[in-house]
Design a protein around this motif. Structure first.
Motif, PDB file in Angstrom:
ATOM      1  N   ASP A 105       3.047 -15.186   7.589  1.00  0.00           N
ATOM      2  CA  ASP A 105       3.554 -13.814   7.711  1.00  0.00           C
ATOM      3  C   ASP A 105       4.910 -13.798   8.413  1.00  0.00           C
ATOM      4  N   LEU A 125       8.600 -12.542   6.929  1.00  0.00           N
ATOM      5  CA  LEU A 125       9.400 -11.491   7.560  1.00  0.00           C
ATOM      6  C   LEU A 125      10.844 -11.921   7.761  1.00  0.00           C
ATOM      7  N   ARG A 154      -1.711  -7.847   7.977  1.00  0.00           N
ATOM      8  CA  ARG A 154      -0.544  -8.706   8.100  1.00  0.00           C
ATOM      9  C   ARG A 154       0.067  -8.591   9.491  1.00  0.00           C
ATOM     10  N   ILE A 176       3.072  -7.989  11.763  1.00  0.00           N
ATOM     11  CA  ILE A 176       4.356  -7.300  11.601  1.00  0.00           C
ATOM     12  C   ILE A 176       5.215  -7.411  12.861  1.00  0.00           C
ATOM     13  N   ASP A 223       9.192  -6.170  10.807  1.00  0.00           N
ATOM     14  CA  ASP A 223       9.175  -5.740   9.409  1.00  0.00           C
ATOM     15  C   ASP A 223      10.014  -4.472   9.287  1.00  0.00           C
ATOM     16  N   THR A 256      10.417  -2.481   6.926  1.00  0.00           N
ATOM     17  CA  THR A 256       9.755  -1.391   6.202  1.00  0.00           C
ATOM     18  C   THR A 256       8.787  -0.613   7.088  1.00  0.00           C
ATOM     19  N   LYS A 257       8.485  -1.151   8.277  1.00  0.00           N
ATOM     20  CA  LYS A 257       7.537  -0.493   9.180  1.00  0.00           C
ATOM     21  C   LYS A 257       8.224   0.278  10.301  1.00  0.00           C
TER      22      LYS A 257
END
Length: 355
Positions: free
Chosen positions: A26, A30, A76, A78, A101, A103-104
């Motif tokens: 993960d 990233l 996942r 992050i 991340d 996108t988070k």
């Protein structure tokens, strides 16, 4: 001092847990997003692609942290969060958070993670003070810290050279007494252990589970038994959210009850959460919203004879009895004496004032 064991923690959307080997994949996926690395003080022009060895080293470093957690969302990794530089004599430490991340970002996950870890720090860990720092241009992070209750305390001038520009570090602090007072906004209330938010459709099965328990519903005047999905109302007749008339009470990422603040103050709590002071804490938060955000001057409530826990909560918050009448519990059909109470703004302020 004996070290407190680090537990796994949960919020509504996150699992906070120890690092494990599967996190390497993960972390590698990233990568090193330049925009995120800049928030950590790196020059974006100098950021290099993340290697597998670097990802392994990152996971190993998280695993070595006595009070460090991987942030897991949707299964996942992050990012991570940690309590470090602990001074046990002064009961203070630093808090560091990194969501990796892109996108988070902007979804409130950082605030959610900090709320969860701060509750552990000031609760089981027994700390009194936490310090965080952020580069001056990272307004998203500073806003998240302030939402949790951190206060700007200082500025370390020109502490980071990013490219050709110097930037300051903003220092923020949070002390345990700051957490005693609910933090109120238009659509949310935060207390030391709880979040009060609008009731959502996804909450319906849990609400049915709680209110189908007669040990709960027998003390409520307007809740039928059996209680079904059709009885759950998350919106009013016009299709708008029932907030702030109904506030879902969230603890450890799970709904444990609700507080109503429409025509009167009412509440219920799942039996497994009894005896921990959680309902009193939820009522404190709801009343702060009633008087601070809704701007009301008074609210009424009441309790059935025999419900001593509810009586104590209401008296603690300044409610005054106005009389007793007979009322039936809809769930049982049994008629009980019911004591009506009223709370004015002045009495609430007096009850909430430090002694």
């Amino acid at each position: 001092m004996a070290q407190i064991e680090k537990p796994d923690l949960r919020s509504e959307r996150l699992v906070l847990r120890s690092a494990r080997p599967s996190d390497v994949a993960d972390r590698l996926a990233l990568g090193n997003a330049p925009g995120i690395q800049r928030m950590f003080g790196m020059d974006p022009a100098q950021v290099r692609p993340l290697t597998e060895a670097a990802a392994e080293a990152w996971v190993a470093a998280q695993a070595r942290e006595p009070y460090g957690w991987i942030l897991e969302e949707g299964g996942r990794c992050i990012g991570s969060i940690r309590i470090h530089l602990i001074n046990w004599a002064d009961k203070r430490a630093h808090l560091s958070l990194g969501i990796l991340d892109e996108t988070k970002l902007g979804q409130g996950l950082g605030t959610e993670a900090m709320e969860t870890v701060v509750a552990f720090a000031f609760g089981p860990l027994g700390l009194h003070r936490l310090t965080v720092r952020s580069l001056d241009f990272n307004e998203r992070a500073i806003s998240a810290y302030e939402k949790v209750g951190f206060v700007r305390e200082g500025r370390e001038r020109q502490s980071a050279l990013i490219g050709a520009a110097w930037h300051d570090d903003i220092m923020l602090g949070l002390i345990a007494p700051d957490r005693a007072r609910p933090r109120v906004s238009a659509n949310e209330v935060r207390t030391a252990r709880l979040r009060l938010r609008p009731l959502e459709e996804a909450d319906a099965p849990r609400v049915v589970e709680i209110l189908n328990d007669l040990s709960v519903s027998r003390w409520l005047s307007r809740v039928p038994h059996p209680f079904t999905r059709a009885d759950v109302r998350t919106k009013d007749d016009s299709g708008r959210s029932n907030w702030p008339g109904t506030m879902a009470v969230i603890h450890g990422g799970r709904i444990i009850g609700a507080v109503g603040t429409s025509s009167h103050l009412g509440y219920y709590l799942a039996p497994e959460a009894w005896g921990q002071g959680l309902m009193s804490e939820a009522v404190s938060g709801a009343l702060a919203h009633v008087f601070e955000e809704q701007g009301r001057d008074e609210i009424v409530s009441g309790y059935f004879r025999g419900n001593d826990a509810s009586r104590r909560i209401l008296e603690k918050h300044g409610f005054r009895a106005e009389g007793t009448r007979e009322m039936a519990s809809l769930a049982t059909g049994i008629v009980h004496d019911f004591t009506d109470l009223r709370l004015t703004r002045a009495d609430w302020e007096a009850a909430c004032s430090p002694s």
